[in-house]
Design a protein around this motif. Structure first.
Motif, PDB file in Angstrom:
ATOM      1  N   SER A  64    -132.629  31.284   6.514  1.00  0.00           N
ATOM      2  CA  SER A  64    -131.571  32.152   5.944  1.00  0.00           C
ATOM      3  C   SER A  64    -131.628  32.154   4.428  1.00  0.00           C
ATOM      4  O   SER A  64    -131.376  33.159   3.786  1.00  0.00           O
ATOM      5  CB  SER A  64    -130.184  31.645   6.342  1.00  0.00           C
ATOM      6  N   LEU A  71    -137.200  37.279  21.550  1.00  0.00           N
ATOM      7  CA  LEU A  71    -138.304  36.406  21.961  1.00  0.00           C
ATOM      8  C   LEU A  71    -137.956  34.925  21.844  1.00  0.00           C
ATOM      9  O   LEU A  71    -138.801  34.059  22.068  1.00  0.00           O
ATOM     10  CB  LEU A  71    -139.538  36.709  21.094  1.00  0.00           C
ATOM     11  N   HIS A  72    -136.731  34.615  21.457  1.00  0.00           N
ATOM     12  CA  HIS A  72    -136.343  33.200  21.317  1.00  0.00           C
ATOM     13  C   HIS A  72    -136.179  32.569  22.703  1.00  0.00           C
ATOM     14  O   HIS A  72    -135.430  33.085  23.523  1.00  0.00           O
ATOM     15  CB  HIS A  72    -135.017  33.095  20.553  1.00  0.00           C
ATOM     16  N   ASP A  73    -136.877  31.463  22.910  1.00  0.00           N
ATOM     17  CA  ASP A  73    -136.755  30.873  24.255  1.00  0.00           C
ATOM     18  C   ASP A  73    -136.433  29.386  24.281  1.00  0.00           C
ATOM     19  O   ASP A  73    -136.305  28.805  25.360  1.00  0.00           O
ATOM     20  CB  ASP A  73    -138.003  31.162  25.103  1.00  0.00           C
TER      21      ASP A  73
HETATM   22 CO1  B1M Z   1    -135.676  33.476  14.819  1.00  0.00          CO
HETATM   23  N1  B1M Z   1    -133.892  33.841  14.124  1.00  0.00           N
HETATM   24  N2  B1M Z   1    -136.295  35.203  14.425  1.00  0.00           N
HETATM   25  N3  B1M Z   1    -137.375  32.743  15.392  1.00  0.00           N
HETATM   26  N4  B1M Z   1    -134.901  31.667  14.786  1.00  0.00           N
HETATM   27  C1  B1M Z   1    -132.834  32.847  14.249  1.00  0.00           C
HETATM   28  C2  B1M Z   1    -132.061  33.034  15.553  1.00  0.00           C
HETATM   29  C3  B1M Z   1    -131.958  33.144  12.968  1.00  0.00           C
HETATM   30  C4  B1M Z   1    -130.475  32.731  13.122  1.00  0.00           C
HETATM   31  C5  B1M Z   1    -132.608  32.474  11.722  1.00  0.00           C
HETATM   32  C6  B1M Z   1    -131.817  32.743  10.462  1.00  0.00           C
HETATM   33  O1  B1M Z   1    -131.878  33.819   9.916  1.00  0.00           O
HETATM   34  N5  B1M Z   1    -131.079  31.773   9.993  1.00  0.00           N
HETATM   35  C7  B1M Z   1    -132.167  34.695  12.801  1.00  0.00           C
HETATM   36  C8  B1M Z   1    -131.157  35.574  13.537  1.00  0.00           C
HETATM   37  C9  B1M Z   1    -130.167  36.198  12.575  1.00  0.00           C
HETATM   38  C10 B1M Z   1    -129.245  37.116  13.271  1.00  0.00           C
HETATM   39  O2  B1M Z   1    -129.507  37.718  14.265  1.00  0.00           O
HETATM   40  N6  B1M Z   1    -128.086  37.211  12.680  1.00  0.00           N
HETATM   41  C11 B1M Z   1    -133.578  34.864  13.313  1.00  0.00           C
HETATM   42  C12 B1M Z   1    -134.419  35.968  13.012  1.00  0.00           C
HETATM   43  C13 B1M Z   1    -133.860  36.967  12.013  1.00  0.00           C
HETATM   44  C14 B1M Z   1    -135.683  36.143  13.600  1.00  0.00           C
HETATM   45  C15 B1M Z   1    -136.658  37.297  13.391  1.00  0.00           C
HETATM   46  C16 B1M Z   1    -136.010  38.706  13.357  1.00  0.00           C
HETATM   47  C17 B1M Z   1    -137.432  36.986  12.088  1.00  0.00           C
HETATM   48  C18 B1M Z   1    -138.414  38.047  11.655  1.00  0.00           C
HETATM   49  O3  B1M Z   1    -139.348  38.350  12.338  1.00  0.00           O
HETATM   50  N7  B1M Z   1    -138.132  38.558  10.481  1.00  0.00           N
HETATM   51  C19 B1M Z   1    -137.628  37.142  14.598  1.00  0.00           C
HETATM   52  C20 B1M Z   1    -137.151  37.912  15.844  1.00  0.00           C
HETATM   53  C21 B1M Z   1    -138.196  37.955  16.917  1.00  0.00           C
HETATM   54  C22 B1M Z   1    -137.611  38.486  18.217  1.00  0.00           C
HETATM   55  O4  B1M Z   1    -136.982  37.727  18.945  1.00  0.00           O
HETATM   56  N8  B1M Z   1    -137.776  39.766  18.477  1.00  0.00           N
HETATM   57  C23 B1M Z   1    -137.521  35.668  14.821  1.00  0.00           C
HETATM   58  C24 B1M Z   1    -138.558  34.910  15.328  1.00  0.00           C
HETATM   59  C25 B1M Z   1    -138.490  33.546  15.543  1.00  0.00           C
HETATM   60  C26 B1M Z   1    -139.690  32.712  15.974  1.00  0.00           C
HETATM   61  C27 B1M Z   1    -140.604  33.420  16.979  1.00  0.00           C
HETATM   62  C28 B1M Z   1    -140.473  32.390  14.719  1.00  0.00           C
HETATM   63  C29 B1M Z   1    -139.001  31.402  16.485  1.00  0.00           C
HETATM   64  C30 B1M Z   1    -138.689  31.429  17.999  1.00  0.00           C
HETATM   65  C31 B1M Z   1    -139.688  30.622  18.797  1.00  0.00           C
HETATM   66  C32 B1M Z   1    -139.223  30.456  20.217  1.00  0.00           C
HETATM   67  O5  B1M Z   1    -138.063  30.517  20.581  1.00  0.00           O
HETATM   68  N9  B1M Z   1    -140.196  30.227  21.042  1.00  0.00           N
HETATM   69  C33 B1M Z   1    -137.648  31.474  15.774  1.00  0.00           C
HETATM   70  C34 B1M Z   1    -136.781  30.361  15.608  1.00  0.00           C
HETATM   71  C35 B1M Z   1    -137.357  29.014  15.989  1.00  0.00           C
HETATM   72  C36 B1M Z   1    -135.456  30.491  15.106  1.00  0.00           C
HETATM   73  C37 B1M Z   1    -134.433  29.385  14.795  1.00  0.00           C
HETATM   74  C38 B1M Z   1    -134.882  28.682  13.510  1.00  0.00           C
HETATM   75  C39 B1M Z   1    -134.206  28.337  15.851  1.00  0.00           C
HETATM   76  C40 B1M Z   1    -133.793  28.886  17.212  1.00  0.00           C
HETATM   77  C41 B1M Z   1    -133.718  27.745  18.164  1.00  0.00           C
HETATM   78  O6  B1M Z   1    -134.635  27.534  18.935  1.00  0.00           O
HETATM   79  N10 B1M Z   1    -132.659  26.918  18.035  1.00  0.00           N
HETATM   80  C42 B1M Z   1    -133.098  30.236  14.604  1.00  0.00           C
HETATM   81  C43 B1M Z   1    -132.099  29.611  13.653  1.00  0.00           C
HETATM   82  C44 B1M Z   1    -131.104  28.739  14.375  1.00  0.00           C
HETATM   83  O7  B1M Z   1    -130.801  28.907  15.536  1.00  0.00           O
HETATM   84  N11 B1M Z   1    -130.524  27.822  13.657  1.00  0.00           N
HETATM   85  C45 B1M Z   1    -133.610  31.597  14.415  1.00  0.00           C
HETATM   86  C46 B1M Z   1    -132.509  25.675  18.828  1.00  0.00           C
HETATM   87  C47 B1M Z   1    -131.926  26.010  20.201  1.00  0.00           C
HETATM   88  C48 B1M Z   1    -131.804  24.719  20.990  1.00  0.00           C
HETATM   89  O8  B1M Z   1    -130.644  26.559  20.000  1.00  0.00           O
HETATM   90  O9  B1M Z   1    -131.322  28.844  20.859  1.00  0.00           O
HETATM   91  O10 B1M Z   1    -129.014  28.471  19.841  1.00  0.00           O
HETATM   92  P1  B1M Z   1    -130.164  27.970  20.628  1.00  0.00           P
HETATM   93  O11 B1M Z   1    -129.641  27.556  22.090  1.00  0.00           O
HETATM   94  C49 B1M Z   1    -128.530  26.721  22.260  1.00  0.00           C
HETATM   95  C50 B1M Z   1    -127.211  27.496  22.442  1.00  0.00           C
HETATM   96  O12 B1M Z   1    -127.166  28.731  21.770  1.00  0.00           O
HETATM   97  C51 B1M Z   1    -127.055  27.568  23.912  1.00  0.00           C
HETATM   98  O13 B1M Z   1    -127.678  26.392  24.404  1.00  0.00           O
HETATM   99  C52 B1M Z   1    -128.778  26.032  23.557  1.00  0.00           C
HETATM  100  C53 B1M Z   1    -128.811  24.513  23.431  1.00  0.00           C
HETATM  101  O14 B1M Z   1    -127.655  24.022  22.832  1.00  0.00           O
HETATM  102  N12 B1M Z   1    -127.577  28.698  24.680  1.00  0.00           N
HETATM  103  C54 B1M Z   1    -126.995  29.042  25.871  1.00  0.00           C
HETATM  104  C55 B1M Z   1    -128.636  29.481  24.478  1.00  0.00           C
HETATM  105  N13 B1M Z   1    -128.772  30.350  25.485  1.00  0.00           N
HETATM  106  C56 B1M Z   1    -127.796  30.096  26.356  1.00  0.00           C
HETATM  107  C57 B1M Z   1    -127.480  30.682  27.603  1.00  0.00           C
HETATM  108  C58 B1M Z   1    -126.383  30.186  28.306  1.00  0.00           C
HETATM  109  C59 B1M Z   1    -125.609  29.144  27.793  1.00  0.00           C
HETATM  110  C60 B1M Z   1    -125.908  28.562  26.579  1.00  0.00           C
HETATM  111  O15 B1M Z   1    -126.013  30.651  29.501  1.00  0.00           O
HETATM  112  C61 B1M Z   1    -126.806  31.613  30.145  1.00  0.00           C
END
Ligand code: B1M
Length: 232
Positions: free
Chosen positions: A77, A124-126
């Motif tokens: 960010s 694509l986030h998994d």
């Molecule tokens: Co992306 N990404 N990303 N990213 N990425 C975020 C989400 C972002 C917040 C980063 C930021 O700007 N600070 C931002 C989104 C902003 C927004 O929408 N407001 C962002 C962006 C912008 C992007 C791209 C657009 C970047 C670009 O290309 N310019 C792009 C989009 C691609 C696409 O999806 N089309 C992109 C790409 C990527 C990577 C591919 C590089 C990589 C993903 C790799 C992968 O997943 N295999 C990536 C990553 C790693 C992140 C961050 C850094 C980490 C996500 C993560 O894995 N978190 C992320 C920032 C962040 O989250 N702090 C970010 C850890 C994970 C354990 O947490 O996924 O939240 P989370 O899941 C939690 C809960 O949410 C919940 O349980 C989980 C465990 O506690 N949960 C559920 C999730 N699903 C659930 C379903 C349920 C219940 C609970 O029931 C069904």
């Protein structure tokens, strides 16, 4: 952090180093990235070391891996890192998760029901979705993971052979969270009785109400609580 006599790290030291490896995308000892960590242990070795030290898998997940990803997100960010670094962090996290997966899946084997999960269209986030799948499976549910970028058609196809399943939708982007609404509507029009739970960083209870989903959970345990409430 280090015992100066034995040269060994204590538990906090192991977790701190593991957090650093995921934060900076150091996958394993032989990985050349990042160059300044060349030759050092990576997420692979340090996760195994943490388990060997008797640190619980949930502690490893929460205190090292998830905290590392929070830092990665913050730096992205603030434009201090870019997509390639985020990808390396995700790779390091996934490598660590390979070692933790058996612990989360080793719960009660008797199946409570079926759970179909996917990250929605355009997204694509998994990592979070995989964690939810793993922990729900460990809680005794049969999990069908449709992967990422999943639209109504794939969910409906999967429901055709599993019409008693509960659906889980994950979204990480503020743009893709809106695709959940169409998916919920499409599924409800074909399978009105199917229950659907949503989750992911940008969604909340208010959004669940807006799109007509049945449940919302902020974390995997919340998803388990919701699912178990359906079969209690
Ligand atoms: Co992306 N990404 N990303 N990213 N990425 C975020 C989400 C972002 C917040 C980063 C930021 O700007 N600070 C931002 C989104 C902003 C927004 O929408 N407001 C962002 C962006 C912008 C992007 C791209 C657009 C970047 C670009 O290309 N310019 C792009 C989009 C691609 C696409 O999806 N089309 C992109 C790409 C990527 C990577 C591919 C590089 C990589 C993903 C790799 C992968 O997943 N295999 C990536 C990553 C790693 C992140 C961050 C850094 C980490 C996500 C993560 O894995 N978190 C992320 C920032 C962040 O989250 N702090 C970010 C850890 C994970 C354990 O947490 O996924 O939240 P989370 O899941 C939690 C809960 O949410 C919940 O349980 C989980 C465990 O506690 N949960 C559920 C999730 N699903 C659930 C379903 C349920 C219940 C609970 O029931 C069904």
């Amino acid at each position: 952090m280090f015992n100066t006599i034995t040269g060994e790290m204590n538990n906090d030291g192991v977790l701190t180093e593991l957090l650093r490896c995921v934060e900076f995308g150091k996958v394993n000892k032989t990985a050349p990235f990042p160059p300044y960590m060349r030759g050092m242990d990576g997420a692979d070795e340090l996760t195994l070391l943490a388990l060997k030290h008797g640190i619980g898998p949930a502690e490893i997940l929460n205190d090292a891996l998830i905290r590392a990803m929070e830092r990665v997100g913050r730096k992205f960010s603030e434009k201090k890192i870019f997509v390639p670094q985020m990808l390396m962090s995700a790779k390091a996290m996934n490598t660590a998760m390979v070692h933790l997966k058996p612990f989360f899946q080793s719960g009660e084997v008797k199946r409570r029901g079926k759970f179909i999960i996917g990250t929605v269209t355009g997204d694509l986030h998994d990592i979070g979705k995989n964690l939810v799948a793993m922990i729900v499976e460990g809680a005794g549910w049969e999990v069908i993971d449709l992967g990422v970028d999943v639209g109504s058609k794939q969910f409906i196809q999967s429901l055709q052979g599993n019409c008693d399943a509960v659906i889980g939708l994950s979204a990480l982007l503020t743009t893709t969270m809106h695709n959940m609404k169409a998916i919920v509507q499409d599924i409800k029009s074909e399978f009105p009785a199917v229950r659907m739970i949503i989750g992911g960083a940008p969604v909340n209870e208010q959004f669940r109400i807006e799109i007509g989903a049945d449940g919302y959970a902020s974390d995997p345990q919340g998803a388990v609580t919701y699912l178990n409430s359906l079969v209690a």
